[in-house]
Design a protein around this motif. Structure first.
Motif, PDB file in Angstrom:
ATOM      1  N   SER A 177       0.831  -1.201   0.000  1.00  0.00           N
ATOM      2  CA  SER A 177       0.000   0.000   0.000  1.00  0.00           C
ATOM      3  C   SER A 177       0.867   1.253   0.000  1.00  0.00           C
ATOM      4  O   SER A 177       1.969   1.260   0.552  1.00  0.00           O
ATOM      5  N   ILE A 178       0.356   2.334  -0.585  1.00  0.00           N
ATOM      6  CA  ILE A 178       1.055   3.615  -0.498  1.00  0.00           C
ATOM      7  C   ILE A 178       0.567   4.402   0.716  1.00  0.00           C
ATOM      8  O   ILE A 178       1.064   5.486   1.003  1.00  0.00           O
ATOM      9  N   ASN A 179      -0.412   3.863   1.436  1.00  0.00           N
ATOM     10  CA  ASN A 179      -0.952   4.536   2.614  1.00  0.00           C
ATOM     11  C   ASN A 179      -0.181   4.116   3.865  1.00  0.00           C
ATOM     12  O   ASN A 179       0.370   3.018   3.933  1.00  0.00           O
ATOM     13  N   LYS A 180      -0.184   4.978   4.867  1.00  0.00           N
ATOM     14  CA  LYS A 180       0.518   4.707   6.126  1.00  0.00           C
ATOM     15  C   LYS A 180      -0.372   3.844   7.018  1.00  0.00           C
ATOM     16  O   LYS A 180      -0.939   4.304   8.016  1.00  0.00           O
ATOM     17  N   VAL A 181      -0.536   2.585   6.634  1.00  0.00           N
ATOM     18  CA  VAL A 181      -1.491   1.688   7.293  1.00  0.00           C
ATOM     19  C   VAL A 181      -0.911   1.125   8.586  1.00  0.00           C
ATOM     20  O   VAL A 181       0.250   0.723   8.634  1.00  0.00           O
ATOM     21  N   ASP A 182      -1.743   1.074   9.626  1.00  0.00           N
ATOM     22  CA  ASP A 182      -1.366   0.436  10.890  1.00  0.00           C
ATOM     23  C   ASP A 182      -2.646   0.027  11.620  1.00  0.00           C
ATOM     24  O   ASP A 182      -3.204   0.809  12.395  1.00  0.00           O
ATOM     25  N   LEU A 204      -8.188  -4.648   7.609  1.00  0.00           N
ATOM     26  CA  LEU A 204      -7.109  -5.564   7.977  1.00  0.00           C
ATOM     27  C   LEU A 204      -7.240  -6.038   9.417  1.00  0.00           C
ATOM     28  O   LEU A 204      -6.923  -7.185   9.734  1.00  0.00           O
ATOM     29  N   LYS A 205      -7.739  -5.157  10.297  1.00  0.00           N
ATOM     30  CA  LYS A 205      -7.964  -5.557  11.687  1.00  0.00           C
ATOM     31  C   LYS A 205      -8.996  -6.678  11.758  1.00  0.00           C
ATOM     32  O   LYS A 205      -8.895  -7.597  12.590  1.00  0.00           O
ATOM     33  N   GLN A 206      -9.968  -6.638  10.870  1.00  0.00           N
ATOM     34  CA  GLN A 206     -10.977  -7.704  10.823  1.00  0.00           C
ATOM     35  C   GLN A 206     -10.324  -9.039  10.463  1.00  0.00           C
ATOM     36  O   GLN A 206     -10.642 -10.079  11.057  1.00  0.00           O
ATOM     37  N   PHE A 207      -9.412  -9.012   9.494  1.00  0.00           N
ATOM     38  CA  PHE A 207      -8.680 -10.235   9.147  1.00  0.00           C
ATOM     39  C   PHE A 207      -7.857 -10.733  10.342  1.00  0.00           C
ATOM     40  O   PHE A 207      -7.840 -11.928  10.650  1.00  0.00           O
ATOM     41  N   LEU A 208      -7.170  -9.809  11.005  1.00  0.00           N
ATOM     42  CA  LEU A 208      -6.345 -10.181  12.165  1.00  0.00           C
ATOM     43  C   LEU A 208      -7.196 -10.803  13.269  1.00  0.00           C
ATOM     44  O   LEU A 208      -6.828 -11.829  13.860  1.00  0.00           O
ATOM     45  N   ASP A 209      -8.335 -10.195  13.544  1.00  0.00           N
ATOM     46  CA  ASP A 209      -9.214 -10.686  14.606  1.00  0.00           C
ATOM     47  C   ASP A 209      -9.788 -12.062  14.295  1.00  0.00           C
ATOM     48  O   ASP A 209     -10.195 -12.791  15.206  1.00  0.00           O
ATOM     49  N   GLU A 211      -7.782   3.796  12.576  1.00  0.00           N
ATOM     50  CA  GLU A 211      -9.086   3.281  12.156  1.00  0.00           C
ATOM     51  C   GLU A 211      -9.475   3.822  10.780  1.00  0.00           C
ATOM     52  O   GLU A 211     -10.618   4.195  10.549  1.00  0.00           O
ATOM     53  N   GLY A 212      -8.511   3.858   9.860  1.00  0.00           N
ATOM     54  CA  GLY A 212      -8.819   4.228   8.485  1.00  0.00           C
ATOM     55  C   GLY A 212      -9.500   3.072   7.772  1.00  0.00           C
ATOM     56  O   GLY A 212      -9.655   1.974   8.315  1.00  0.00           O
ATOM     57  N   ILE A 238     -19.355  -4.646  -5.849  1.00  0.00           N
ATOM     58  CA  ILE A 238     -19.314  -3.434  -5.026  1.00  0.00           C
ATOM     59  C   ILE A 238     -18.693  -3.775  -3.681  1.00  0.00           C
ATOM     60  O   ILE A 238     -19.106  -4.725  -3.011  1.00  0.00           O
ATOM     61  N   LEU A 239     -17.662  -3.010  -3.301  1.00  0.00           N
ATOM     62  CA  LEU A 239     -16.988  -3.179  -2.012  1.00  0.00           C
ATOM     63  C   LEU A 239     -17.004  -1.829  -1.293  1.00  0.00           C
ATOM     64  O   LEU A 239     -16.189  -0.967  -1.575  1.00  0.00           O
ATOM     65  N   PRO A 240     -17.918  -1.645  -0.347  1.00  0.00           N
ATOM     66  CA  PRO A 240     -17.972  -0.361   0.372  1.00  0.00           C
ATOM     67  C   PRO A 240     -16.721  -0.166   1.222  1.00  0.00           C
ATOM     68  O   PRO A 240     -16.015  -1.121   1.549  1.00  0.00           O
ATOM     69  N   ASN A 241     -16.459   1.081   1.596  1.00  0.00           N
ATOM     70  CA  ASN A 241     -15.394   1.356   2.547  1.00  0.00           C
ATOM     71  C   ASN A 241     -15.697   0.698   3.888  1.00  0.00           C
ATOM     72  O   ASN A 241     -16.851   0.501   4.248  1.00  0.00           O
TER      73      ASN A 241
END
Length: 294
Positions: A7-12, A24-29, A17-18, A193-196
């Motif tokens: 990703s080019i975003n500063k993801v963490d 990704l937190k959902q996948f981790l959980d 909570e972007g 369709i994939l909502p945010n």
């Protein structure tokens, strides 16, 4: 699954909570393992690092500036990013079997990376989260000319990225229809369709006194209708229109415009405020999330 997200975003996902963090937190959980590749831009003046916490690994890569920079540097950073990311993947997770490769636009310039990863992980599925449609959006705001050499090159990268993706998630039905109409080689069943993503919470009640307090802090009249915008200020946001709206509403006591964000065009809003000195408009480069929510 082992999930790879360049990703080019500063993801963490453990700290923010972007839209990508929450997903990704959902996948981790749910017990999956996630590998994130993300940039450390030149302006940050620090060395990239690697961090692992339980089933999450975040790999940073030093890059040129990707945001809020001139077109030349932005172009060069996009050209070289695939190579830099691929080198980091080989260095840190070369022995890991990847099951799912997530990617998102912007940029389409990650297509060379996705192409190479498809070869390295032939059994992995690829899912493209299509957040913008480039280069068409650049044509719409007259940054590049349709049919020109630059457009043709970017369009080639776009088509390649779509072909490499097993599934494409679009922001809306209109986006989905547009993609299928202008890319008739795509199978309709693979475009959806994939909502945010967001965490849905009950809103924290705020008292009348609390509302008065936060408005007083930022000089917002208690009885004014508040127009609040937080986010990017770039050419796609139509700054000319925003400035026209501000001119039409300057010093009207029953309205207040409150801007939070940054971007290549943010200075235009700041310059307007500096020159006109309006009583009902303010701009802020940052606001703590708690205060923004209030």
């Amino acid at each position: 699954m082992n999930i790879l997200f360049p990703s080019i975003n500063k993801v963490d996902p453990l700290a923010q909570e972007g839209i990508y963090d929450v997903l990704l937190k959902q996948f981790l959980d749910n017990g999956h393992t996630v590998y994130i590749i993300k940039p450390v831009e030149r302006r940050e003046k620090r060395k990239a690092s690697v961090r692992s916490v339980q089933n999450l690994t975040i790999i940073e890569v030093n890059t040129l500036n990707l945001f809020n920079t001139n077109l030349l540097e932005k172009g060069l950073s996009n050209v070289f990013i695939s190579h830099s990311y691929y080198r980091a993947i080989n260095e840190f997770i070369s022995g890991v079997k990847i099951d799912l490769i997530l990617s998102a636009t912007p940029p389409v310039m990650l297509s060379p990376l996705i192409k190479q990863l498809r070869k390295d992980y032939p059994e992995a599925k690829t899912y493209l989260m299509l957040k913008d449609i480039f280069p068409q959006n650049a044509v719409d705001i007259e940054m590049i000319k349709k049919g020109g050499l630059l457009y043709k090159w970017f369009r080639k990268q776009e088509r390649e990225l779509y072909v490499l993706s097993d599934h494409i998630g679009c922001m809306s039905l209109g986006n989905k229809d547009f993609i299928l109409k202008h890319n008739d080689y795509l199978a309709p069943e693979n475009v959806e369709i994939l909502p945010n993503a967001t965490i849905i919470r009950e809103p924290t009640p705020i008292s009348l006194e609390g509302k008065r307090e936060i408005r007083t802090k930022y000089g917002i009249p208690e009885d004014a209708v508040l127009f609040l915008y937080g986010g990017n200020f770039g050419k796609p946001q139509g700054i000319d229109f925003i400035i026209k709206v501000l001119e039409d509403n300057i010093n009207k006591s029953h309205t207040y415009f409150f801007f939070v964000g940054k971007g290549t065009e943010f200075h235009r809003v700041e310059n307007f405020i500096r020159s006109k000195k309006p009583r009902n408009i303010s701009a802020h480069s940052f606001l703590p999330k708690q205060e923004y929510d209030r």
